[in-house]
Design a protein around this motif. Structure first.
Motif, PDB file in Angstrom:
ATOM      1  N   HIS A  46       0.791  -1.103   0.040  1.00  0.00           N
ATOM      2  CA  HIS A  46       0.069   0.040   0.232  1.00  0.00           C
ATOM      3  C   HIS A  46       1.005   1.307  -0.020  1.00  0.00           C
ATOM      4  O   HIS A  46       0.626   2.326   0.782  1.00  0.00           O
ATOM      5  N   CYS A  47       2.017   1.278  -0.544  1.00  0.00           N
ATOM      6  CA  CYS A  47       2.921   2.393  -0.879  1.00  0.00           C
ATOM      7  C   CYS A  47       3.227   2.877  -2.195  1.00  0.00           C
ATOM      8  O   CYS A  47       4.395   2.863  -2.530  1.00  0.00           O
ATOM      9  N   LEU A  48       2.011   2.784  -3.194  1.00  0.00           N
ATOM     10  CA  LEU A  48       2.474   3.021  -4.511  1.00  0.00           C
ATOM     11  C   LEU A  48       3.098   4.554  -4.637  1.00  0.00           C
ATOM     12  O   LEU A  48       4.003   4.818  -5.454  1.00  0.00           O
ATOM     13  N   SER A  49       2.685   5.412  -3.746  1.00  0.00           N
ATOM     14  CA  SER A  49       3.052   6.737  -3.908  1.00  0.00           C
ATOM     15  C   SER A  49       4.569   7.084  -3.247  1.00  0.00           C
ATOM     16  O   SER A  49       5.218   7.896  -3.703  1.00  0.00           O
ATOM     17  N   ASP A  52       7.220   8.113  -5.776  1.00  0.00           N
ATOM     18  CA  ASP A  52       7.738   9.404  -5.779  1.00  0.00           C
ATOM     19  C   ASP A  52       9.059   9.725  -5.093  1.00  0.00           C
ATOM     20  O   ASP A  52      10.245  10.130  -5.564  1.00  0.00           O
ATOM     21  N   TYR A  53       9.482   8.983  -3.990  1.00  0.00           N
ATOM     22  CA  TYR A  53      10.574   9.077  -3.078  1.00  0.00           C
ATOM     23  C   TYR A  53      11.816   8.375  -3.675  1.00  0.00           C
ATOM     24  O   TYR A  53      12.728   8.744  -3.862  1.00  0.00           O
ATOM     25  N   ILE A  54      11.328   7.087  -4.303  1.00  0.00           N
ATOM     26  CA  ILE A  54      12.162   6.516  -5.199  1.00  0.00           C
ATOM     27  C   ILE A  54      12.688   6.936  -6.452  1.00  0.00           C
ATOM     28  O   ILE A  54      14.044   7.050  -6.727  1.00  0.00           O
ATOM     29  N   ALA A  55      11.803   7.691  -7.078  1.00  0.00           N
ATOM     30  CA  ALA A  55      12.196   8.519  -8.218  1.00  0.00           C
ATOM     31  C   ALA A  55      13.290   9.678  -7.989  1.00  0.00           C
ATOM     32  O   ALA A  55      14.254   9.711  -8.373  1.00  0.00           O
ATOM     33  N   ILE A  56      13.100  10.323  -6.787  1.00  0.00           N
ATOM     34  CA  ILE A  56      14.069  11.455  -6.197  1.00  0.00           C
ATOM     35  C   ILE A  56      15.365  10.644  -5.938  1.00  0.00           C
ATOM     36  O   ILE A  56      16.143  11.097  -6.361  1.00  0.00           O
ATOM     37  N   ASP A 129      -3.842   3.307  -3.169  1.00  0.00           N
ATOM     38  CA  ASP A 129      -2.316   3.387  -3.113  1.00  0.00           C
ATOM     39  C   ASP A 129      -1.759   1.980  -2.941  1.00  0.00           C
ATOM     40  O   ASP A 129      -0.639   1.707  -2.614  1.00  0.00           O
ATOM     41  N   GLY A 130      -2.724   0.839  -3.435  1.00  0.00           N
ATOM     42  CA  GLY A 130      -2.111  -0.610  -3.553  1.00  0.00           C
ATOM     43  C   GLY A 130      -3.243  -1.379  -3.604  1.00  0.00           C
ATOM     44  O   GLY A 130      -4.321  -1.192  -3.899  1.00  0.00           O
ATOM     45  N   PHE A 131      -3.005  -2.484  -3.566  1.00  0.00           N
ATOM     46  CA  PHE A 131      -4.025  -3.547  -3.492  1.00  0.00           C
ATOM     47  C   PHE A 131      -4.967  -3.618  -2.260  1.00  0.00           C
ATOM     48  O   PHE A 131      -4.656  -3.450  -1.165  1.00  0.00           O
ATOM     49  N   ALA A 132      -6.228  -3.982  -2.361  1.00  0.00           N
ATOM     50  CA  ALA A 132      -7.341  -4.072  -1.214  1.00  0.00           C
ATOM     51  C   ALA A 132      -6.935  -5.177  -0.556  1.00  0.00           C
ATOM     52  O   ALA A 132      -6.200  -6.201  -0.795  1.00  0.00           O
ATOM     53  N   GLU A 133      -7.542  -5.082   0.846  1.00  0.00           N
ATOM     54  CA  GLU A 133      -7.162  -6.013   1.720  1.00  0.00           C
ATOM     55  C   GLU A 133      -7.995  -7.186   1.627  1.00  0.00           C
ATOM     56  O   GLU A 133      -9.000  -7.303   0.575  1.00  0.00           O
ATOM     57  N   LYS A 153      -1.496   2.537 -15.676  1.00  0.00           N
ATOM     58  CA  LYS A 153      -2.875   3.250 -15.286  1.00  0.00           C
ATOM     59  C   LYS A 153      -2.764   3.987 -14.094  1.00  0.00           C
ATOM     60  O   LYS A 153      -3.025   5.327 -14.109  1.00  0.00           O
ATOM     61  N   TRP A 154      -2.271   3.436 -13.062  1.00  0.00           N
ATOM     62  CA  TRP A 154      -2.051   4.055 -11.746  1.00  0.00           C
ATOM     63  C   TRP A 154      -1.025   5.286 -11.888  1.00  0.00           C
ATOM     64  O   TRP A 154      -1.211   6.209 -11.586  1.00  0.00           O
ATOM     65  N   TRP A 155      -0.054   4.959 -12.773  1.00  0.00           N
ATOM     66  CA  TRP A 155       1.224   5.707 -12.779  1.00  0.00           C
ATOM     67  C   TRP A 155       0.754   7.251 -13.401  1.00  0.00           C
ATOM     68  O   TRP A 155       1.110   8.138 -13.071  1.00  0.00           O
ATOM     69  N   PHE A 156      -0.150   7.104 -14.475  1.00  0.00           N
ATOM     70  CA  PHE A 156      -0.807   8.326 -14.951  1.00  0.00           C
ATOM     71  C   PHE A 156      -1.531   8.867 -14.266  1.00  0.00           C
ATOM     72  O   PHE A 156      -1.783  10.108 -14.081  1.00  0.00           O
TER      73      PHE A 156
END
Length: 622
Positions: A46-49, A52-56, A129-133, A153-156
């Protein structure tokens, strides 16, 4: 942050190109595959966002790496980046991406399968922000559908982190499909850069030669097709560039292929058969041990990827309706209808004589059988043109013949078994729709491979021109126009229809469960009176409710008791209950489940287990 994400992807692609001495467009599908796999792993936590930090972090690491290079190496890198970013094929790919994203800027969800899963699941990914429980996935009937295409799709969608925008979802879908076609731009521009203009147009038109569903929705069949085609090319190309690239690229593409859809394993199997056969028939006898080691990894990595997804589905009780139907069929627990003869007749007529993409073109309409035969004719032409030698032509021709027979046999059997109750396939139009959609990996993947040979093997622009002519004469122009621009004529009507289907009672329900917010309450059982059945409305409500998971039921208050309500809640694995007004004083069904307060329709109740069994507790707003 979207600029950081875009810059990260560009650096990733350029880094791959620099490492393996590829062109930018050849590196795009490799970079996209790595990005999809990264997002896939992040989704479990649950940490797709966090991407951003990985990209940085990656951008910072690249900056440090460049700073520590010697002056000579830095100048080499600078020249390489300048050369690739000013290459006509690179510029064409970037412009194509920008133009396509602009053209779909008003596109909205309109296709039935998108409401059922592809768009609804992407919407849930965006909010969660990720897969459902466990027992919380928004499309319970399609629970084990893999998420490969959903990642892009999520990335866009993440470019607008505060609002779910349907057009960004379509932009991500189209970009992922184009990404695996971009390597063909290298061959269009190799001899004459002017060919890149019609080449770019043909690249967009190419899939519509054999498949048109992708133009209205965002399902995974076309994505499987272009990934499968890219994999076939990766088997016959790139040995001279090193083992890591040659086998690594194959493994990556198969990992993505198996994550596209739950039928992806079929095309992975076909791909591996092609790969093993190619090495046996055309391999280097002096490097057999090395080849076996490489093929082992090409086989193992997609199997592990498939295993990771199936394990997740097993632990979280996610299963698709068709998976259950297939299990019933195998175990003999499924009663098949009596009209198999009519199904075979419809399949035969559609396969032999109906246009593959259902619509008429201004020039040539190809039936599935005609295009299948053309694949073999093209292979023979490549042999007589001295592009393929006898061994290679014989192997590729044999593979196309056998894989085509196997796939279309599977396709017919699936209509006689798994899809037997779907009567739309009793008509040739419905049947050819199924043949084109599910056969897209075979047709488009095979055409992709032959197009590569045609353009790669030509010493002039002749091969590229032949490919252009084939696409321009056989594609579905009406569908292509509708998909990229003509949809605007009906977009407003689609939204009006959506609002009409989701009635006032459903709107009240959606407000109660917190639809379209960053947090999901889990699964809700939504009950209506038996006189108010609408599975179409339920599907639309499911899309609007995401990321909340909704199960539906229609009850007859005169025939049921409170025990039946308890059973319905348990069967749905619901943590909440919502009931619209029922006829015949239906409140009595729920009174035994209340503690002190009286039961009310149109209210959200939390399901709680106590000493006296299941109880309902009203959820207070705010």
């Amino acid at each position: 942050m979207f600029l950081v994400q875009i810059l990260f992807l560009m650096i990733l692609i350029l880094g791959i190109a620099w490492k393996f001495r590829l062109t930018f467009v050849e590196s795009v599908p490799i970079g996209i595959s790595l990005l999809v796999l990264l997002l896939y792993v992040l989704s479990f936590f649950h940490c797709l966002s966090a991407s951003d930090y990985i990209a940085i972090a990656v951008l910072a690491a690249v900056a440090v790496y460049i700073f520590r290079l010697s002056v000579e190496k830095r100048m080499q890198l600078k020249r390489f980046v300048k050369q690739e970013m000013t290459d006509y094929a690179t510029i064409t790919a970037i412009l194509m991406t920008i133009i396509v994203c602009f053209c779909v800027s008003g596109k909205v969800v309109s296709w039935w399968d998108d409401y059922n899963f592809w768009a609804t699941d992407a919407k849930a990914l965006f909010y969660l922000d990720g897969f459902a429980e466990k027992y919380a996935n928004v499309a319970p009937e399609f629970g084990d559908y893999p998420p490969g295409t959903q990642m892009m799709k999520w990335w866009f969608l993440h470019f607008s982190p505060d609002e779910f925008k349907e057009d960004l979802m379509f932009a991500g879908y189209y970009f992922m499909n184009l990404a695996f076609l971009f390597p063909l731009l290298k061959w269009f521009g190799k001899h004459n850069p002017l060919l890149l203009i019609p080449g770019a147009i043909a690249l967009w038109l190419f899939p519509a030669v054999a498949e048109a569903f992708w133009l209205d929705g965002c399902c995974a069949d076309l994505t499987m097709a272009v990934v499968y085609g890219a994999f076939l090319v990766s088997v016959v190309d790139g040995r001279e560039k090193g083992r890591l690239l040659y086998y690594g690229r194959q493994a990556l593409f198969l990992m993505i292929l198996v994550l596209c859809k739950n039928t992806g394993f079929i095309w992975v199997a076909f791909g591996l058969i092609f790969d093993y056969g190619y090495h046996i028939v055309l391999g280097n006898k002096e490097a057999k041990r090395e080849e076996r080691r490489g093929l082992l990894w090409v086989t193992l990595l997609p199997v592990l990827t498939e295993g990771s997804w199936l394990s997740f589905c097993l632990l979280n009780r996610r299963v698709a309706k068709l998976t259950g139907t297939a299990i019933q069929m195998v175990t003999g627990g499924m009663n098949l209808p009596e009209y198999q003869g009519a199904m075979v007749s419809a399949f035969t007529e559609a396969f032999v004589s109906w246009p593959l993409h259902r619509g008429k073109t201004f020039a040539v309409d190809l039936s599935p059988l005609v295009l299948y035969i053309l694949l073999l004719i093209f292979t023979v032409i490549l042999f007589y043109s001295h592009i393929l030698d006898k061994r290679k032509a014989s192997y590729i021709g044999s593979f196309l013949v056998i894989s085509g027979i196997l796939f279309y046999s599977f396709n017919l059997i699936s209509h006689l078994t798994i899809f037997a109750v779907e009567t739309q396939y009793l008509e040739p139009f419905g049947m050819v729709s199924s043949i084109e959609r599910y056969g897209a990996p075979f047709m488009i993947g095979s055409l992709y491979l032959l197009a590569y040979f045609t353009m790669q093997g030509s010493r002039s622009v002749k091969g590229a021109v032949i490919c252009l002519l084939f696409v321009f004469l056989t594609t579905d122009y009406a569908g292509v126009y509708r998909g990229i621009w003509g949809y605007r004529d009906t977009a407003e009507e689609t939204l009006v229809q959506r609002n009409e289907i989701v009635d006032e009672a459903a709107e009240k329900f959606l407000a109660s469960v917190g639809a379209g917010t960053d947090e999901s309450i889990g699964r809700v059982l939504y009950l209506r009176d038996v006189s108010d059945v609408s599975w179409v409305r339920n599907t639309y409500i499911g899309f609007e409710a995401a990321p909340v998971s909704v199960m539906y039921g229609n009850i007859d208050a005169k025939q049921l008791n409170s025990g039946d309500i308890i059973s319905a809640v348990l069967d749905a694995h619901a943590g909440y209950l919502y009931v619209d007004e029922l006829e015949e004083n239906g409140e009595a069904l729920f009174t035994p489940l209340m503690e002190e307060e009286a039961f009310e329709y149109g209210c959200l109740y939390r399901v709680e287990e106590g000493a006296e069994g299941m109880k309902l507790k009203k959820v207070q707003k705010g």
